[in-house]
Scaffold this motif. Structure first.
Motif, PDB file in Angstrom:
ATOM      1  N   ILE A  96     -50.424 -62.439  87.558  1.00  0.00           N
ATOM      2  CA  ILE A  96     -50.690 -62.910  88.918  1.00  0.00           C
ATOM      3  C   ILE A  96     -49.454 -62.644  89.752  1.00  0.00           C
ATOM      4  O   ILE A  96     -48.383 -63.197  89.499  1.00  0.00           O
ATOM      5  N   ASP A  97     -49.621 -61.770  90.746  1.00  0.00           N
ATOM      6  CA  ASP A  97     -48.496 -61.302  91.557  1.00  0.00           C
ATOM      7  C   ASP A  97     -48.456 -62.047  92.880  1.00  0.00           C
ATOM      8  O   ASP A  97     -49.377 -61.954  93.685  1.00  0.00           O
ATOM      9  N   LEU A  98     -47.376 -62.799  93.105  1.00  0.00           N
ATOM     10  CA  LEU A  98     -47.219 -63.502  94.374  1.00  0.00           C
ATOM     11  C   LEU A  98     -46.570 -62.618  95.432  1.00  0.00           C
ATOM     12  O   LEU A  98     -46.419 -63.034  96.582  1.00  0.00           O
ATOM     13  N   GLY A  99     -46.176 -61.416  95.061  1.00  0.00           N
ATOM     14  CA  GLY A  99     -45.614 -60.467  96.001  1.00  0.00           C
ATOM     15  C   GLY A  99     -46.703 -59.605  96.624  1.00  0.00           C
ATOM     16  O   GLY A  99     -47.899 -59.860  96.475  1.00  0.00           O
ATOM     17  N   ALA A 100     -46.277 -58.537  97.296  1.00  0.00           N
ATOM     18  CA  ALA A 100     -47.214 -57.741  98.097  1.00  0.00           C
ATOM     19  C   ALA A 100     -47.698 -56.466  97.405  1.00  0.00           C
ATOM     20  O   ALA A 100     -48.510 -55.736  97.982  1.00  0.00           O
ATOM     21  N   ASP A 101     -47.245 -56.187  96.186  1.00  0.00           N
ATOM     22  CA  ASP A 101     -47.474 -54.860  95.612  1.00  0.00           C
ATOM     23  C   ASP A 101     -48.934 -54.512  95.379  1.00  0.00           C
ATOM     24  O   ASP A 101     -49.298 -53.328  95.372  1.00  0.00           O
ATOM     25  N   PHE A 102     -49.800 -55.500  95.165  1.00  0.00           N
ATOM     26  CA  PHE A 102     -51.208 -55.213  94.874  1.00  0.00           C
ATOM     27  C   PHE A 102     -52.159 -55.744  95.944  1.00  0.00           C
ATOM     28  O   PHE A 102     -53.370 -55.722  95.760  1.00  0.00           O
ATOM     29  N   ARG A 103     -51.631 -56.200  97.058  1.00  0.00           N
ATOM     30  CA  ARG A 103     -52.497 -56.819  98.068  1.00  0.00           C
ATOM     31  C   ARG A 103     -53.267 -55.805  98.892  1.00  0.00           C
ATOM     32  O   ARG A 103     -54.409 -56.054  99.270  1.00  0.00           O
ATOM     33  N   LEU A 104     -52.653 -54.696  99.224  1.00  0.00           N
ATOM     34  CA  LEU A 104     -53.300 -53.706 100.096  1.00  0.00           C
ATOM     35  C   LEU A 104     -54.058 -52.669  99.265  1.00  0.00           C
ATOM     36  O   LEU A 104     -53.529 -52.131  98.289  1.00  0.00           O
ATOM     37  N   GLU A 105     -55.287 -52.394  99.673  1.00  0.00           N
ATOM     38  CA  GLU A 105     -56.102 -51.419  98.956  1.00  0.00           C
ATOM     39  C   GLU A 105     -55.683 -49.990  99.271  1.00  0.00           C
ATOM     40  O   GLU A 105     -55.837 -49.098  98.441  1.00  0.00           O
ATOM     41  N   SER A 106     -55.157 -49.777 100.451  1.00  0.00           N
ATOM     42  CA  SER A 106     -54.780 -48.434 100.901  1.00  0.00           C
ATOM     43  C   SER A 106     -53.315 -48.150 100.594  1.00  0.00           C
ATOM     44  O   SER A 106     -52.428 -48.871 101.054  1.00  0.00           O
ATOM     45  N   GLU A 107     -53.076 -47.072  99.852  1.00  0.00           N
ATOM     46  CA  GLU A 107     -51.692 -46.686  99.575  1.00  0.00           C
ATOM     47  C   GLU A 107     -50.992 -46.243 100.849  1.00  0.00           C
ATOM     48  O   GLU A 107     -49.786 -46.486 101.021  1.00  0.00           O
ATOM     49  N   GLU A 108     -51.721 -45.636 101.760  1.00  0.00           N
ATOM     50  CA  GLU A 108     -51.111 -45.222 103.021  1.00  0.00           C
ATOM     51  C   GLU A 108     -50.607 -46.426 103.812  1.00  0.00           C
ATOM     52  O   GLU A 108     -49.520 -46.385 104.392  1.00  0.00           O
ATOM     53  N   GLU A 109     -51.397 -47.490 103.839  1.00  0.00           N
ATOM     54  CA  GLU A 109     -50.954 -48.693 104.544  1.00  0.00           C
ATOM     55  C   GLU A 109     -49.759 -49.323 103.836  1.00  0.00           C
ATOM     56  O   GLU A 109     -48.843 -49.836 104.482  1.00  0.00           O
ATOM     57  N   TYR A 110     -49.766 -49.267 102.502  1.00  0.00           N
ATOM     58  CA  TYR A 110     -48.628 -49.801 101.757  1.00  0.00           C
ATOM     59  C   TYR A 110     -47.357 -49.006 102.082  1.00  0.00           C
ATOM     60  O   TYR A 110     -46.282 -49.567 102.266  1.00  0.00           O
ATOM     61  N   LYS A 111     -47.496 -47.699 102.183  1.00  0.00           N
ATOM     62  CA  LYS A 111     -46.354 -46.857 102.570  1.00  0.00           C
ATOM     63  C   LYS A 111     -45.873 -47.216 103.973  1.00  0.00           C
ATOM     64  O   LYS A 111     -44.668 -47.323 104.230  1.00  0.00           O
ATOM     65  N   THR A 112     -46.817 -47.379 104.886  1.00  0.00           N
ATOM     66  CA  THR A 112     -46.474 -47.650 106.281  1.00  0.00           C
ATOM     67  C   THR A 112     -45.753 -48.980 106.443  1.00  0.00           C
ATOM     68  O   THR A 112     -44.741 -49.073 107.151  1.00  0.00           O
ATOM     69  N   TRP A 113     -46.257 -50.016 105.785  1.00  0.00           N
ATOM     70  CA  TRP A 113     -45.751 -51.365 106.029  1.00  0.00           C
ATOM     71  C   TRP A 113     -44.665 -51.799 105.052  1.00  0.00           C
ATOM     72  O   TRP A 113     -43.858 -52.682 105.375  1.00  0.00           O
ATOM     73  N   TYR A 114     -44.638 -51.185 103.859  1.00  0.00           N
ATOM     74  CA  TYR A 114     -43.665 -51.609 102.844  1.00  0.00           C
ATOM     75  C   TYR A 114     -42.756 -50.480 102.360  1.00  0.00           C
ATOM     76  O   TYR A 114     -41.798 -50.725 101.622  1.00  0.00           O
ATOM     77  N   GLY A 115     -43.071 -49.246 102.725  1.00  0.00           N
ATOM     78  CA  GLY A 115     -42.217 -48.128 102.357  1.00  0.00           C
ATOM     79  C   GLY A 115     -42.273 -47.735 100.903  1.00  0.00           C
ATOM     80  O   GLY A 115     -41.386 -47.029 100.410  1.00  0.00           O
ATOM     81  N   GLY A 116     -43.335 -48.146 100.200  1.00  0.00           N
ATOM     82  CA  GLY A 116     -43.453 -47.824  98.774  1.00  0.00           C
ATOM     83  C   GLY A 116     -44.698 -47.019  98.474  1.00  0.00           C
ATOM     84  O   GLY A 116     -45.449 -46.628  99.370  1.00  0.00           O
ATOM     85  N   THR A 117     -44.911 -46.751  97.176  1.00  0.00           N
ATOM     86  CA  THR A 117     -46.092 -46.021  96.719  1.00  0.00           C
ATOM     87  C   THR A 117     -46.753 -46.791  95.583  1.00  0.00           C
ATOM     88  O   THR A 117     -46.165 -47.713  95.012  1.00  0.00           O
ATOM     89  N   PHE A 118     -47.979 -46.422  95.256  1.00  0.00           N
ATOM     90  CA  PHE A 118     -48.671 -46.975  94.095  1.00  0.00           C
ATOM     91  C   PHE A 118     -48.224 -46.174  92.873  1.00  0.00           C
ATOM     92  O   PHE A 118     -48.614 -45.019  92.703  1.00  0.00           O
ATOM     93  N   THR A 119     -47.406 -46.757  92.032  1.00  0.00           N
ATOM     94  CA  THR A 119     -46.852 -46.020  90.893  1.00  0.00           C
ATOM     95  C   THR A 119     -47.879 -45.777  89.793  1.00  0.00           C
ATOM     96  O   THR A 119     -47.737 -44.852  89.007  1.00  0.00           O
ATOM     97  N   ASP A 120     -48.916 -46.619  89.719  1.00  0.00           N
ATOM     98  CA  ASP A 120     -49.990 -46.441  88.736  1.00  0.00           C
ATOM     99  C   ASP A 120     -51.293 -46.835  89.421  1.00  0.00           C
ATOM    100  O   ASP A 120     -51.631 -48.012  89.529  1.00  0.00           O
ATOM    101  N   LYS A 121     -52.020 -45.852  89.894  1.00  0.00           N
ATOM    102  CA  LYS A 121     -53.228 -46.124  90.672  1.00  0.00           C
ATOM    103  C   LYS A 121     -54.289 -46.860  89.870  1.00  0.00           C
ATOM    104  O   LYS A 121     -55.095 -47.615  90.426  1.00  0.00           O
ATOM    105  N   SER A 122     -54.307 -46.650  88.539  1.00  0.00           N
ATOM    106  CA  SER A 122     -55.313 -47.331  87.719  1.00  0.00           C
ATOM    107  C   SER A 122     -55.106 -48.842  87.720  1.00  0.00           C
ATOM    108  O   SER A 122     -56.069 -49.615  87.661  1.00  0.00           O
ATOM    109  N   LEU A 123     -53.856 -49.271  87.812  1.00  0.00           N
ATOM    110  CA  LEU A 123     -53.573 -50.706  87.886  1.00  0.00           C
ATOM    111  C   LEU A 123     -54.100 -51.291  89.187  1.00  0.00           C
ATOM    112  O   LEU A 123     -54.635 -52.403  89.209  1.00  0.00           O
ATOM    113  N   HIS A 124     -53.951 -50.540  90.265  1.00  0.00           N
ATOM    114  CA  HIS A 124     -54.428 -51.019  91.559  1.00  0.00           C
ATOM    115  C   HIS A 124     -55.951 -51.093  91.594  1.00  0.00           C
ATOM    116  O   HIS A 124     -56.520 -51.955  92.272  1.00  0.00           O
TER     117      HIS A 124
END
Length: 346
Positions: A96-124
């Motif tokens: 259970i992640d209290l951070g933001a890493d799995f909250r957004l469904e869109s990797e593009e939005e995650y890049k835009t707002w957090y500057g990161g990438t989905f390192t393992d898309k299957s986990l997402h």
């Protein structure tokens, strides 16, 4: 049933420490291990003296926490949870992640707002957004839960019944929110320094807060149409609490009675959402230290405006309490197990 063994990574931050506090009263779970990069080797009660003889566990390594636990709570800054989630997934542990890493469904939005990438898309793809009042059936199907934050809990719970019934316009929604300073985390900063904060009230990250796409994502999932909101957060000189005042345009012919019926039907059986009587307004004083979300609604017939107000404790329903609520769902317990604290009356 044996007690659930719980591990907390990031236990010395505000959210992590709050999980430890709440677990003390949980009859079906026990705190098995905790970790903290900043305080490794120290007892939690040395960091928070209030926990002395209540939680004297010593902060171990992250690997120790995973090994000793059935479920791992990650109370970490964004960008630090994906590797830990992969480790838990490989060992078939609930995460259970209290951070933001799995909250957004869109990797593009995650890049835009957090500057990161989905390192393992299957986990997402396995992760489920953990707002139980809206997505509990999906939560039951996973072992990776993205626990929502405070604003992203308060705003949807205020608006969803009206949106579901199509009683308000989906465009032009305004969310005017106030937060206690614990929402900024434990690390000192100028805007949370006492002389800067005390006797003040200020907006911050106006029209640019990272919770904006998360709120829009939830509202869009409920209606099936793209939602777009104006979100303005403010910092209150109090420790705890979120007050979300949301404004929307009423559709023609919608009455306050119709809206109240929708809210009563939606939340009547929810253990943690309290829909307030007509004329009463949600107040952060009445939800402190609890997992409750109080919701009140009003109609300004003169301007055709719908007003929904919600109040939550940002450390409980907005973080640690909701995480435990999600744990209860994952392990087949009543959602209210260990979470029915009574708010202080004064």
């Amino acid at each position: 049933m044996e007690k659930i063994k719980v591990g907390v990574v990031g236990a010395t931050g505000y959210a992590g420490a709050e999980i430890c506090r709440l677990l003390y009263a949980h009859p079906m779970a026990e705190l098995a291990a905790i970790s903290s990069v900043s305080f490794e080797g120290m007892a939690l009660s040395d960091v928070y003296p209030a926990y002395r003889e209540v939680c004297d566990l010593v902060c171990e390594t992250q690997a120790d926490v995973v090994e000793k636990s059935d479920v791992i709570f990650a109370a970490l800054p964004h960008g630090l949870s994906q590797e830990l989630a992969a480790e838990c997934d490989a060992k078939n542990k609930a995460f259970i992640d209290l951070g933001a890493d799995f909250r957004l469904e869109s990797e593009e939005e995650y890049k835009t707002w957090y500057g990161g990438t989905f390192t393992d898309k299957s986990l997402h793809q396995k992760a489920v957004y953990g707002l139980p009042e809206l997505f509990r059936e999906q939560i039951k199907t996973t072992k990776i839960v993205a626990n929502p934050g405070c604003y992203t809990t308060a705003v949807p719970l205020a608006l969803v019944p009206a949106l579901e019934m199509g009683y308000i316009e989906q465009v032009g929604i305004i969310a005017d929110c106030k937060s206690g300073v614990t929402g900024a985390g434990r690390k000192p900063a100028q805007n949370s320094h006492f002389p800067e904060l005390n006797e003040g009230l200020s907006a911050y990250k106006v029209a640019s807060h990272r919770h904006t796409p998360e709120i829009e994502q939830t509202l869009s999932r409920i209606t099936g149409k793209k939602a777009c909101i104006t979100f303005v957060p403010h910092l209150l000189p109090v420790n705890r609490g979120i007050l979300a005042t949301c404004y929307a345009r009423l559709k023609d012919g919608v009455t306050e009675e119709m809206l109240r019926a929708a809210y009563e039907a939606r939340y009547n059986h929810e253990p943690f959402v309290r829909f307030l009587p007509k004329g009463k307004s949600a107040d952060i004083h009445n939800i402190k230290y609890t997992n409750f979300c109080d919701v009140s609604i009003f109609v300004d017939s003169r301007t055709g405006t719908f007003i929904a107000i919600s109040a939550i404790d940002n450390m409980v329903k907005g973080a640690a309490g909701q995480a435990i609520q999600n744990m209860n769902i994952l392990f087949g317990l009543s959602e209210a197990t260990g979470l029915m604290q009574v708010p202080p009356a004064f």
